[in-house]
Design an enzyme around this catalytic site. Sequence first.
Site, short mmCIF file in Angstrom:
data_model
loop_
_atom_site.label_atom_id
_atom_site.label_comp_id
_atom_site.label_asym_id
_atom_site.label_seq_id
_atom_site.Cartn_x
_atom_site.Cartn_y
_atom_site.Cartn_z
N GLY A 1 -52.83 40.42 -11.98
CA GLY A 1 -53.68 39.80 -12.99
C GLY A 1 -53.85 40.81 -14.12
N ALA A 2 -53.63 40.36 -15.35
CA ALA A 2 -53.55 41.30 -16.47
C ALA A 2 -54.76 42.24 -16.59
CB ALA A 2 -53.30 40.52 -17.77
N ARG A 4 -45.42 47.31 -14.65
CA ARG A 4 -45.33 45.88 -14.96
C ARG A 4 -45.28 45.73 -16.48
NH1 ARG A 4 -48.50 41.59 -11.65
NH2 ARG A 4 -46.58 40.49 -12.20
N ASP A 23 -51.16 36.81 -19.97
CA ASP A 23 -50.83 38.23 -19.77
C ASP A 23 -50.59 38.94 -21.08
OD1 ASP A 23 -50.22 36.95 -17.08
OD2 ASP A 23 -50.18 39.10 -16.69
N LYS A 73 -47.94 33.25 -16.35
CA LYS A 73 -47.10 33.10 -15.17
C LYS A 73 -46.02 32.04 -15.36
CE LYS A 73 -47.14 35.09 -12.26
NZ LYS A 73 -46.19 36.23 -12.10
O1 MRU Z 1 -48.00 38.18 -11.64
P1 MRU Z 1 -49.50 38.09 -11.68
O2 MRU Z 1 -50.09 37.52 -10.45
O3 MRU Z 1 -50.13 39.39 -12.09
O4 MRU Z 1 -49.75 37.06 -12.85
C1 MRU Z 1 -51.06 36.74 -13.20
C2 MRU Z 1 -51.13 35.67 -14.21
O5 MRU Z 1 -50.14 35.16 -14.69
C3 MRU Z 1 -52.48 35.32 -14.70
O6 MRU Z 1 -52.49 33.99 -15.13
C4 MRU Z 1 -52.81 36.21 -15.87
O7 MRU Z 1 -52.71 37.57 -15.53
C5 MRU Z 1 -54.10 35.91 -16.44
S1 MRU Z 1 -55.31 36.91 -15.69
C6 MRU Z 1 -56.81 36.48 -15.83
#
Ligand code: MRU
Length: 370
Positions: A54-55, A90, A243, A254
């Site tokens: 999550g970002a 990442r 993100d 995502k």
């Molecule tokens: O690959 P991830 O699980 O880190 O991806 C997370 C997402 O795509 C979330 O939608 C995004 O980080 C928004 S966080 C509040």
Amino acid sequence: MKVGDRWYRTIWPSEDGGAVEVIDQTRLPHAFEVVRLQSLEAAAEAIRVMQVRGAPLVGATAAYGLCLALQEDSSDQALQHGVELLAATRPTAVNLRWALGEVVAAVGPLPAAERVAAAWRVAARICDDDVAACRSIGEHGLELLRGLARDKGDRALNVLTHCNAGWLATVDWGTALAPVYLAHDAGMNVHVWVDETRPRNQGAALTAFELGAHGVPHTLIADNVGGHLMQHGMVDLCLVGSDRTTSRGDVANKIGTYLKALAAHDNKVPFYVALPSTTIDWEIADGIEEIPIEERSPAEVIRVAGRTKEGIDSSVEIAPPGCAAANFAFDVTPARLVSGLLTERGVCEASTVGLRHLFPERAVVISGVH
Ligand code: MRU
């Protein structure tokens, strides 16, 4: 948020000092385990294998990763090494780069002896600010949900979300799910369609876990179901996280988010993206051309992890041996498909003008003129 009878954030400094503790998200929903991160390498690995994800949470973990690095060695070289190691974990979530920049800006000018304490202060501030921003996103989003629910009478307001943009993706509250929690707590009849979110199933494992723990009505669906639901009037609003959002409002989120936005557009379903401003990359405009898209191991597509009826954690192959697989982790939804950006300062149009209106202090970066 509460898990059992205890209030948790997703990351916190250990009580005995010198380490950081996180909830291991690779163990959810079947086990709730806390992991102790004691070194730069452990923090980088936790981000890489997605014990934290999550970002906003990736950003917070990176900040603490630099604290752990400086604790070992507070030299310029060690700081630079820590930044490079963490930045490479990442590539899509811009909060990672932003958080590293915050720590470097604060500790870089200081003598080595003062750097460690300063870094811990910055990391704590990043976490507190994220909680406040997400809470504020929730409050602005609650107004949005109230508006959409006005014509629904006793019927539930149906929100469709993708991946996990709840409290587990941030330090607390979440982005897309923060308004949902506040709406539920305020007594609104809100129901969430939860995309399973292949290949890592963050929707099934994390979003369903969060919503269930909070008592929010929800239904898990396979990733391809959203279009059908929208055609039949079963979705009132799509609400997702981000993100990286560009200065003109293109949104990386995502993989699969773009397809939901297309279906929403075709069916005139509002499609909102919730994000703290730390997720905005003011230096780029064209998301499709300029946002780096993370590619992860094909093994995540070929294997599915879960728990057997006997309670054993396992993973199985779902493709023929030797099958080639590609694993693009994010896609970009162009601003024209986004009904609005929901930030800690309120809702704006997904456009340069909309973002400039909410964040006038960033006009310098956006225009490069004044
Ligand atoms: O690959 P991830 O699980 O880190 O991806 C997370 C997402 O795509 C979330 O939608 C995004 O980080 C928004 S966080 C509040």
